[in-house]
Design a protein around this motif. Sequence first.
Motif, mmCIF file in Angstrom:
data_model
loop_
_atom_site.group_PDB
_atom_site.id
_atom_site.type_symbol
_atom_site.label_atom_id
_atom_site.label_comp_id
_atom_site.label_asym_id
_atom_site.label_seq_id
_atom_site.Cartn_x
_atom_site.Cartn_y
_atom_site.Cartn_z
ATOM 1 N N GLU A 73 -9.165 -9.609 31.787
ATOM 2 C CA GLU A 73 -8.172 -9.550 32.859
ATOM 3 C C GLU A 73 -7.001 -8.635 32.538
ATOM 4 N N PHE A 74 -6.680 -8.497 31.246
ATOM 5 C CA PHE A 74 -5.503 -7.669 30.975
ATOM 6 C C PHE A 74 -5.765 -6.200 31.285
ATOM 7 N N ARG A 81 -7.222 -5.263 33.976
ATOM 8 C CA ARG A 81 -6.824 -5.159 35.386
ATOM 9 C C ARG A 81 -5.304 -5.036 35.495
ATOM 10 N N THR A 82 -4.593 -5.782 34.616
ATOM 11 C CA THR A 82 -3.133 -5.668 34.617
ATOM 12 C C THR A 82 -2.719 -4.225 34.320
ATOM 13 N N VAL A 83 -3.363 -3.622 33.331
ATOM 14 C CA VAL A 83 -2.997 -2.256 32.956
ATOM 15 C C VAL A 83 -3.273 -1.306 34.125
ATOM 16 N N ARG A 84 -4.417 -1.503 34.803
ATOM 17 C CA ARG A 84 -4.714 -0.644 35.957
ATOM 18 C C ARG A 84 -3.686 -0.863 37.055
ATOM 19 N N VAL A 93 -5.687 6.115 29.435
ATOM 20 C CA VAL A 93 -4.834 5.127 28.762
ATOM 21 C C VAL A 93 -5.537 3.775 28.757
ATOM 22 N N ARG A 100 -6.144 3.423 24.895
ATOM 23 C CA ARG A 100 -5.035 2.653 24.364
ATOM 24 C C ARG A 100 -5.307 1.155 24.414
ATOM 25 N N HIS A 101 -6.027 0.711 25.429
ATOM 26 C CA HIS A 101 -6.215 -0.727 25.576
ATOM 27 C C HIS A 101 -7.634 -1.192 25.247
ATOM 28 N N ARG A 113 -8.812 -0.007 21.568
ATOM 29 C CA ARG A 113 -7.992 -0.655 20.551
ATOM 30 C C ARG A 113 -8.400 -2.120 20.366
ATOM 31 N N ASN A 114 -8.687 -2.786 21.500
ATOM 32 C CA ASN A 114 -9.080 -4.186 21.403
ATOM 33 C C ASN A 114 -10.512 -4.368 20.913
ATOM 34 N N VAL A 165 -5.086 -4.412 13.118
ATOM 35 C CA VAL A 165 -5.605 -4.138 14.460
ATOM 36 C C VAL A 165 -5.193 -5.225 15.441
ATOM 37 N N PRO A 211 -2.750 -8.494 16.113
ATOM 38 C CA PRO A 211 -1.615 -9.289 15.639
ATOM 39 C C PRO A 211 -1.908 -10.787 15.610
ATOM 40 N N ARG A 212 -2.903 -11.243 16.394
ATOM 41 C CA ARG A 212 -3.199 -12.676 16.388
ATOM 42 C C ARG A 212 -3.778 -13.093 15.051
ATOM 43 N N ARG A 262 -3.104 -11.456 12.229
ATOM 44 C CA ARG A 262 -1.995 -11.306 11.293
ATOM 45 C C ARG A 262 -1.248 -12.625 11.122
#
Lengths: 315, 679
Positions: A212-213, A215-218, A226, A230-231, A234-235, A308, A310-311, A313
């Motif tokens: 879902e995130f 979709r947020t970025v779009r 990007v 970037r998203h 990276r994930n 990579v 943070p969760r 970390r």
Amino acid sequence: MIEYIARRLIFGIFVLLIMTTFIFIIMRAVPGDVVTLQLANSGATPEQMDALKAEMGLDKSVIWQLVDWLSNAVQGDLGNSLWSGQQVSEIILTRLPVTIQLAVLSIVLAIIIGIPIGVISAVKQNSFTDHFLKVISIGGLSIPNFWLALILLTGLSLVLNWIPPLGYQSFVDNPLVNMQQMFLPAICLAITLSASIVRMTRSAVLEVLHSEFIRTVRAKGAKEGVVIFRHALRNSLVSVITLIGLQIGYLLGGTVVLESIFALPGLGSLIFESVLIRDYPIVQSTVLVFGAMFLLVNLLVDIMYGWVDPRIRAK
Amino acid sequence: MAENSNTLLKVEEMKTVFKTRAGNLEAVDGVSFSITKGETVAIVGESGSGKSVSALSILRLLDSNGEVTSGKILFNDLNLKDLSAEEIRKIRGNEIAMIFQDPMTCLDPVYTIGDQIIETIKIHEDLSKQELRERALELLKLVGLPDPESRIDAYPHQLSGGQRQRVMIAIALACRPNLIIADEPTTALDVTVQAQIMELLKDLQSQFGTAIILVTHDLGVVAEMADKVVVVYAGQVVEQSDVKELFQKPQHPYTEALMRSIPKIDTDKNRRLLTIKGNVPSLREIPSGCRFHPRCPLATEKCKSEEPPLFEVAENRVSKCWIADSSIQDKRKVPTLIEEPDSNFEVNEHLVNKQLLLDVNNLQKHFPITKGVLSRTVGHVKAVDGVSLNIHKGEVLGLVGESGCGKSTVGRLITGLIESTNGDVSFDGKQLSSANRKDKKAIRKRIQFVFQDPYSSLNPRMTILDIIGEPLEVHNLAKGNTKRQRVGELLEIVGLSKNDMHKFPHQFSGGQRQRIGIARALATEPDLLICDEAVSALDVSVQAQILNLLKDLQLKMGLSYLFISHDLNVVKYISDRIAVMYLGEIVEVTDSDTLFKEPLHPYSQALISAVPIPNPVIQPDRIILKGEVPSPSNPPSGCKFHTRCPAAMDICKQQKPELKAISNVHTVSCHLYGEEQKA
């Protein structure tokens, strides 16, 4: 974090201990030993051979040999070659950089080939491009690297009349010659590795693209590039890095064959030669070094997770 | 509909199609509505009605196989449908922004929240690094995120659900859009947090004059937020109206049925809920004529064959039903469209002699937190921290509280699914902790569990016969033919057919699956059912069917329920008594009418006042709690609620209040009551 690394290192030492014991016993279970092989056609009497074995400590029971070897190894003395008498640690130190360079080069090549193709397959899911790339990557997974190496060598020599320069040169001495010698074996190793990176990148990016995130970025109005790099990418990196860590084992195994084919004086060819002549200390020590490399790479992979994601970390 | 010069967005006859292997699915079929500056329009419907797809269609954010195929989406005279990908990208986030449902999954986990806000601004505006950070900080202050200076560099997983939703709103507001599309913005949140977020949205709207399209299934939220309402069913608009008129007198049978099928705080508990028969139709099998006719109590032959147009029933008000046709005007004079059948429940006879069934005493469950090489225990999550409650034969005890308060853990402890740390549970006079294996098994047979999610609680590879028959075999109750016969009976008890037993779970709808889950729970003829959010995953129109079924079963079989839910309306409707939980403790227990009429504990008061009321005329007198539920691993000292309590005193910080009986049916743990009153 430091506590974590320390814990992993202690754990790693145990793994190495078990591994080296295993190899020690396996090697001695294989028929023939260095003395028999060396003096087979020299007409030496069995008494002379026994004397030589006693000199090398090969007459003791396996358990005592193991205890000797371990107690010396812990003190940093890996013993001498049974064949040449040279110090094992010295031999390894001259050979190690070749293998490290080959491995690093293969991984870098595999990433350069694998990740972009994986991303393209994911973005163009179920298109002709995707299916085409799927066929290619499954092909890459199925081809044995020694076969590919032989085909490449034969092909290049027949078509272009070119073979890699003979006589190994280190990168520092002569970068051009070094790269000419290294590139072919590296690409052979990289192709198998990149094929699995393609598959993993594709499925990981696809999974992230459906979250879902994204979709947020779009919805923010971000450009597609990007969104993907970037998203989504990276994930996806956690899964790709995990895969690379696991595949290091295969890669190191591959160096044994490829260094022999391309006559590179690395650890892989060293272990190959030493097994043939039953040079126990060298085989044991080289396996130990390979094992340590594998463990260190995977420790590095686990540390990279935190960088990579943070969760991870936080834990 | 009348044109308005202030119109911001006008959707005309929009059609959205998804291409699948099985053919094209028309998720949205000719939806029209408009929104003016500063207005809130709610799009209401059940799952599969096309409400979310409509919202996503406006900004063309659909999955790659979906496309708006016809109609117009006019935004400031610009048809969004025909814009190039690059042109619409510049509108997204800049002029029209979106807020999504689940704040847990809608933020990228690997970037800080500051970066994610800045990303939006950077896309549309050219600012320096310093300015970007200042803007982000300003936005975080605006949406009321506590301590924004340090939180700006936090990652999403370090924030709570409510805080993340504030960040989502900050992202949406980043470029001061004229229109925000909010897709179920409060559905995933707890009621007290939902109240905070609704308050925030209303505040920001009045401050900036932003128009909001609110997509929701919750009529309470609609009544509170919306100016205009668009009701959608099976991809079409069935009714459109001003919010007050809509709630006063719905014009479409679907709207009315929807409103009457949800239990409200003032719903009479003895009355059967109005149900809408059947299920929301699948997009693959859209009914002929009026799409609602198979479920409509007023359907006639005409409805089956002819699709009604949108009749204009009043100014700015349309209804897609033949009843609204002016030629049969007289029907609208009756107060309600749907006449109710005989609908009272019988009196519960099982409750009369007050026989104690379940007695829970000082129940505790502490989960250890471990750390380090040797997994030392460094602390405990006190999920359940001294809960005492009892249930009588034939009684329904509701257990309410926000997520993380430990209510589900209580259910699991009672059934023995997890071991308690301390305290005891006795069932029908037998203590569970001291019982031997055989007794334990016998007790377990009499306590059964109904789970929340009917999609994941049934094994997809087992037939219904095996699913319902499993507890029969485990407890050696029936085998072979007798098992088959018993499963058939159970299916009929829950309103399914005997012939369904050879089917697999995926062949049933959500409501039917929940019936199967109930049948499985009933297989061992239990005395107590633990229903953990048993209706929460269902559509509202299906929820009423299951609630009626549970009530019928209770009366017929003398069952008792422990009904665990976050939905206060549902709990109020089904429960005889209610226990309110906060951070692993029970703060108040009383019968359900008393609790809602005169809640004593400040937390109960806030919780009840936070429930959105589906009536736009009532302006709720709401207690907005500060902050969110603290972590159960490090609960506040004294009264655990004192950090959020509007009535906190000094004593609350130091001394933990005991549960005190205020009357013979009312106990509460709060320093405001007790000693002084007795004196």
